[in-house]
Design a protein around this motif. Structure first.
Motif, short mmCIF file in Angstrom:
data_model
loop_
_atom_site.label_atom_id
_atom_site.label_comp_id
_atom_site.label_asym_id
_atom_site.label_seq_id
_atom_site.Cartn_x
_atom_site.Cartn_y
_atom_site.Cartn_z
N PRO A 1 0.81 -1.23 0.00
CA PRO A 1 0.00 0.00 0.00
C PRO A 1 0.84 1.27 0.00
N ARG A 2 2.01 1.23 0.66
CA ARG A 2 2.89 2.42 0.69
C ARG A 2 3.34 2.78 -0.71
N LEU A 3 3.65 1.79 -1.53
CA LEU A 3 4.13 2.06 -2.89
C LEU A 3 2.98 2.41 -3.82
N ARG A 4 1.81 1.85 -3.54
CA ARG A 4 0.67 2.02 -4.44
C ARG A 4 0.22 3.47 -4.54
N HIS A 5 0.49 4.26 -3.51
CA HIS A 5 0.01 5.64 -3.49
C HIS A 5 1.05 6.65 -3.98
N LEU A 6 2.21 6.18 -4.44
CA LEU A 6 3.22 7.11 -4.93
C LEU A 6 2.82 7.64 -6.31
N PRO A 7 3.16 8.91 -6.60
CA PRO A 7 2.59 9.58 -7.78
C PRO A 7 2.96 8.96 -9.12
N GLN A 8 4.21 8.54 -9.29
CA GLN A 8 4.59 8.01 -10.60
C GLN A 8 3.86 6.71 -10.91
N TRP A 9 3.67 5.85 -9.90
CA TRP A 9 2.94 4.61 -10.13
C TRP A 9 1.50 4.91 -10.53
N LYS B 1 -0.68 3.14 -18.93
CA LYS B 1 -0.42 1.84 -19.56
C LYS B 1 -1.48 0.80 -19.20
N ASN B 2 -2.47 1.20 -18.41
CA ASN B 2 -3.52 0.30 -17.93
C ASN B 2 -3.00 -0.75 -16.96
N GLU B 3 -1.76 -1.14 -17.11
CA GLU B 3 -1.18 -2.14 -16.21
C GLU B 3 0.31 -1.85 -16.08
N GLY B 4 0.74 -1.48 -14.89
CA GLY B 4 2.15 -1.16 -14.69
C GLY B 4 2.97 -2.39 -14.39
N SER B 5 4.27 -2.28 -14.61
CA SER B 5 5.18 -3.41 -14.37
C SER B 5 5.63 -3.45 -12.92
N VAL B 6 6.16 -4.60 -12.51
CA VAL B 6 6.71 -4.73 -11.16
C VAL B 6 7.89 -3.78 -10.99
N GLY B 7 8.69 -3.63 -12.05
CA GLY B 7 9.83 -2.72 -11.98
C GLY B 7 9.41 -1.29 -11.71
N LEU B 8 8.33 -0.84 -12.35
CA LEU B 8 7.83 0.51 -12.11
C LEU B 8 7.30 0.64 -10.68
N TYR B 9 6.63 -0.43 -10.22
CA TYR B 9 6.03 -0.41 -8.88
C TYR B 9 7.09 -0.30 -7.79
N THR B 10 8.19 -1.02 -7.95
CA THR B 10 9.22 -1.05 -6.91
C THR B 10 10.35 -0.05 -7.16
N GLU C 1 9.94 18.88 -7.41
CA GLU C 1 8.78 18.81 -6.52
C GLU C 1 8.04 17.48 -6.64
N ASP C 2 8.04 16.91 -7.86
CA ASP C 2 7.31 15.67 -8.09
C ASP C 2 7.99 14.46 -7.46
N GLN C 3 9.22 14.62 -7.00
CA GLN C 3 9.95 13.51 -6.40
C GLN C 3 9.99 13.58 -4.87
N VAL C 4 9.35 14.59 -4.30
CA VAL C 4 9.40 14.75 -2.84
C VAL C 4 8.80 13.54 -2.13
N GLN C 5 7.69 13.01 -2.64
CA GLN C 5 7.08 11.85 -1.99
C GLN C 5 7.98 10.62 -2.06
N HIS C 6 8.74 10.49 -3.14
CA HIS C 6 9.68 9.38 -3.24
C HIS C 6 10.81 9.54 -2.21
N LEU C 7 11.25 10.78 -2.01
CA LEU C 7 12.28 11.02 -1.00
C LEU C 7 11.73 10.73 0.40
N GLU C 8 10.46 11.02 0.60
CA GLU C 8 9.84 10.71 1.90
C GLU C 8 9.85 9.20 2.15
N LEU C 9 9.73 8.40 1.08
CA LEU C 9 9.84 6.95 1.25
C LEU C 9 11.24 6.59 1.73
#
Length: 265
Positions: free
Chosen positions: A40-48, A55-64, A85-93
């Motif tokens: 769930p933590r990864l599912r809410h990140l903006p790029q995913w 793409k209707n269906e993302g890859s495992v590589g994109l997810y992780t 600014e769009d990477q701030v949430q990834h840095l928070e991870l």
């Protein structure tokens, strides 16, 4: 990529420039950190959310991928990270994973902080509500470092604005014109207020020409240096090889410490 970074002023004597794929410690730490990350933590990140919808269906590589980004940061015990600014949430991870690891296995990683520039997000020239992206399918939406002066002028001339001729800065009500003001200020290395002062008396059509001139003046030396560097492939490969060696020297002892703490033999 190496040529573009060097052309933009990165000094390989002061900064370690290398290909991530040549330092295997990145992916090994990524797997360990992935075991500390919930789905769930990864599912809410903006790029995913954005790219999986496209793409209707993302890859495992994109997810992780954000976990790999966290490994890239924590492996070198980074304290500050320049991000958009769009990477701030990834840095928070990365910050969360540093805290989780330290809590479970003892203090090892500092919690990295974001370094944000005054221009936090450059918007698309065709859709000023979206960020400018090199993966945008609309070629007119993005200015590339390799663009010729004519291409830059054409893209800015066709940039989306509105029906008001006066140049003002109001990102909420006039996102297109405000995006051009931000680009002008960044490229000319002036404040937004100074950019608006230079725009006095100009309609948006004339202002686009002024913005194009500022972008061309700033990017032409970079493009020319990139072309020179790309013609010397041996030099680029040598820079990356030295960088990979230096990166492994830093990464290996940190990963050894991680492996010992989590219980790997």
């Amino acid at each position: 990529m190496a040529a573009s970074l060097l052309a933009c002023g990165i000094d390989p004597e002061q900064s370690i420039l290398f290909q991530q794929s040549q330092v295997s410690e990145h992916v090994e730490l990524s797997w360990i950190l992935g075991c500390l990350t919930s789905m769930p933590r990864l599912r809410h990140l903006p790029q995913w959310k954005m790219k999986s919808k496209q793409k209707n269906e993302g890859s495992v590589g994109l997810y992780t991928y954000p976990v790999l980004q966290a490994a890239d940061i924590l492996l070198y015990k980074s304290t500050h990270v320049p991000v958009g600014e769009d990477q701030v949430q990834h840095l928070e991870l990365a910050q969360d994973l540093a805290r989780i690891f330290n809590h479970r296995y003892g203090d090892l990683f500092p919690e990295p902080r974001a370094l944000l520039s005054s221009t936090r997000k450059v918007k698309s020239l065709r859709d000023p509500f979206s960020k400018m992206s090199k993966s945008d399918p609309q070629s007119m939406a993005t200015i590339n470092l390799t663009d010729s002066p004519d291409n830059i002028a054409l893209k800015i001339r066709r940039a989306v604005t509105d029906f008001t001729s006066e140049v003002t800065f109001d990102p909420e009500m006039r996102p297109g014109v405000s995006n051009l003001v931000s680009i002008h200020a960044s490229m000319a290395m002036v404040s937004v207020e100074e950019a608006l002062s230079q725009a006095q008396g100009l309609d948006t059509g004339a202002y686009k020409q002024l913005v194009a001139e500022a972008v061309i003046q700033r990017l032409t030396p970079v493009r020319e240096e990139m072309e020179r560097l790309r013609a010397d492939r041996g030099h680029l490969e040598a820079v990356l090889a030295r960088g990979a060696h230096r990166a492994r020297e830093l990464a290996a002892p940190v990963l050894r410490e991680v492996r010992q703490r989590v219980g790997f033999s």
